[in-house]
Design a protein around this motif. Structure first.
Motif, PDB file in Angstrom:
ATOM      1  N   PHE A 201       1.719  -5.842   9.979  1.00  0.00           N
ATOM      2  CA  PHE A 201       0.786  -5.522   8.854  1.00  0.00           C
ATOM      3  C   PHE A 201       0.665  -6.595   7.938  1.00  0.00           C
ATOM      4  O   PHE A 201      -1.251  -6.607   7.303  1.00  0.00           O
ATOM      5  N   LEU A 202       0.442  -7.920   7.769  1.00  0.00           N
ATOM      6  CA  LEU A 202       0.099  -8.826   7.662  1.00  0.00           C
ATOM      7  C   LEU A 202      -1.654  -9.041   8.147  1.00  0.00           C
ATOM      8  O   LEU A 202      -1.645  -9.876   7.393  1.00  0.00           O
ATOM      9  N   THR A 203      -1.328  -8.801   8.971  1.00  0.00           N
ATOM     10  CA  THR A 203      -2.347  -9.300  10.109  1.00  0.00           C
ATOM     11  C   THR A 203      -3.625  -8.112   9.855  1.00  0.00           C
ATOM     12  O   THR A 203      -5.113  -7.788   9.260  1.00  0.00           O
ATOM     13  N   LEU A 208      -8.270  -3.928   7.127  1.00  0.00           N
ATOM     14  CA  LEU A 208      -8.230  -2.796   7.333  1.00  0.00           C
ATOM     15  C   LEU A 208      -8.735  -2.463   5.389  1.00  0.00           C
ATOM     16  O   LEU A 208      -9.978  -1.797   5.166  1.00  0.00           O
ATOM     17  N   ALA A 209      -8.468  -3.082   4.718  1.00  0.00           N
ATOM     18  CA  ALA A 209      -8.842  -3.058   3.522  1.00  0.00           C
ATOM     19  C   ALA A 209     -10.634  -3.718   2.887  1.00  0.00           C
ATOM     20  O   ALA A 209     -11.123  -3.077   2.538  1.00  0.00           O
ATOM     21  N   ALA A 255     -11.372  -2.272  15.342  1.00  0.00           N
ATOM     22  CA  ALA A 255     -11.112  -2.935  15.978  1.00  0.00           C
ATOM     23  C   ALA A 255      -9.277  -4.003  15.640  1.00  0.00           C
ATOM     24  O   ALA A 255      -8.404  -4.080  16.763  1.00  0.00           O
ATOM     25  N   PRO A 256      -8.179  -3.138  14.349  1.00  0.00           N
ATOM     26  CA  PRO A 256      -6.961  -4.331  14.608  1.00  0.00           C
ATOM     27  C   PRO A 256      -6.308  -2.827  14.678  1.00  0.00           C
ATOM     28  O   PRO A 256      -5.393  -2.866  15.804  1.00  0.00           O
ATOM     29  N   VAL A 257      -6.985  -1.344  14.171  1.00  0.00           N
ATOM     30  CA  VAL A 257      -6.512  -0.325  15.535  1.00  0.00           C
ATOM     31  C   VAL A 257      -5.889   0.074  16.959  1.00  0.00           C
ATOM     32  O   VAL A 257      -5.298  -0.340  17.241  1.00  0.00           O
TER      33      VAL A 257
END
Length: 344
Positions: A201-203, A208-209, A255-257
């Motif tokens: 979650f640090l990335t 996402l925010a 992309a992160p998901v």
């Protein structure tokens, strides 16, 4: 904001909270609501409830909330940008492109050595997201260019073909990995929120925010874009710049998901239509919170079904999402005049 959207958002938030609590209760070890509350209240206590709830289930539930919201938001942005009711990060190939980019980084690290990822970014998680972002960007730029030349159905077929191409390339990459890595990629293809840990979650959360903030800022010009490029330009909107910014916001949320959870399907396709139908408005600023909440709710419900205490645990997240989402897409195809009209 009128009373109806506010009521929808409040109801959606309550539904998400209820589904999250249910997800914390469900697993091979069933917990009561009291056990969940005790586990959350006893963070750091080392009790069994605390370890199960906080260390094992809460990261998965948080990942489902954030991932579902991100995929729903990506679908809303894509459907608005392309003015295409069947567009989302999955159907247009963006998720597959992001998956291929992340897979390429992982395989390169396996071949060259773990130091490759350290050279690339300094952190392996950031390398994964960077590869996913590059793959998503490549597909997004290609789809944006082709959207000016082809119609709705052709664009969807092109997106599917790009997705199949990415999947084929991933299969080729598997020949350069060992059996363990092959199993990891296979599990990644099915998508899961269970692999997310607190350090991810640090990335994940900041990206996402940023994407959410970008979507909120772009909401007004995006609403104007729904009526066509000419109308948006008459209001002073720089349409080419807007397209680039929307693609950037989509990449930040998709992309992160794709990197951490795999290519989750149907969420981005279904929930924007659900939000429009419930709220009765096409204004993007109004739809953003409802779409995010409905995306979180669908992801939580699918993840809840996956983690029920089955005797033989063979269910996968994308399988449940397909069962929930495919009928909605079929209904949309049968009822959407714009899609049928593009085939005439």
């Amino acid at each position: 904001m009128s009373a109806r959207p506010i009521a929808v958002v409040l109801a959606g938030a309550l539904a998400v909270a209820g589904a999250a609590i249910a997800s914390l209760m469900v697993g091979q070890v069933m917990l009561s609501p009291g056990d969940v509350i005790s586990g959350l209240a006893g963070i750091g206590s080392g009790s069994m409830e605390s370890r199960i709830v906080v260390d094992l289930r809460l990261p998965r539930v948080t990942g489902a909330v954030l991932g579902g919201a991100a995929l729903g938001l990506a679908g809303l942005l894509m459907q608005t940008l392309f003015r295409n009711p069947l567009a989302d990060a999955w159907s247009l190939g963006l998720m597959a492109g992001g998956q291929f980019g992340a897979a390429l980084v992982v395989v390169a690290g396996a071949i060259v050595g773990p130091g490759f990822l350290m050279v690339l970014t300094g952190f392996s998680d950031l390398g994964l997201v960077a590869g996913s972002a590059l793959g998503t960007l490549a597909v997004a730029v290609a789809m944006s260019a082709m959207a000016r030349r082809v119609g709705t159905v052709t664009l969807l077929v092109l997106g599917l073909m790009l997705g199949f191409l990415a999947q084929g390339l991933i299969s080729v990459l598997l020949h350069f990995t060992n059996r363990t890595q092959g199993r990891v990629f296979a599990a990644w293809n099915d998508a899961t929120f269970a692999g997310v840990v607190w350090s991810d979650f640090l990335t994940l959360a900041p990206l996402l925010a940023l994407g959410l903030v970008g979507a909120v800022i772009l909401a007004k010009p995006l609403t104007a874009l729904l009526l066509g490029d000419a109308y948006a330009e008459s209001l002073g909107v720089d349409v080419p710049r807007l397209r680039r910014l929307v693609l950037g916001a989509t990449i930040l949320v998709a992309a992160p998901v794709a990197a951490f959870c795999g290519p989750g399907g149907f969420i981005g396709l279904v929930v924007p239509h659900l939000a429009r139908g419930v709220i009765g408005s096409a204004q993007i600023g109004v739809l953003i919170p409802a779409t995010a909440l409905f995306g979180s709710l669908l992801a939580l419900l699918a993840d809840l079904v996956v983690h029920l205490p089955w005797d033989q645990h063979f269910l996968h997240l994308n399988a449940i999402l397909a069962i929930l989402g495919a009928p909605a897409v079929i209904l949309l195809l049968l009822k959407s005049r714009s899609v049928r009209g593009s085939e005439a």
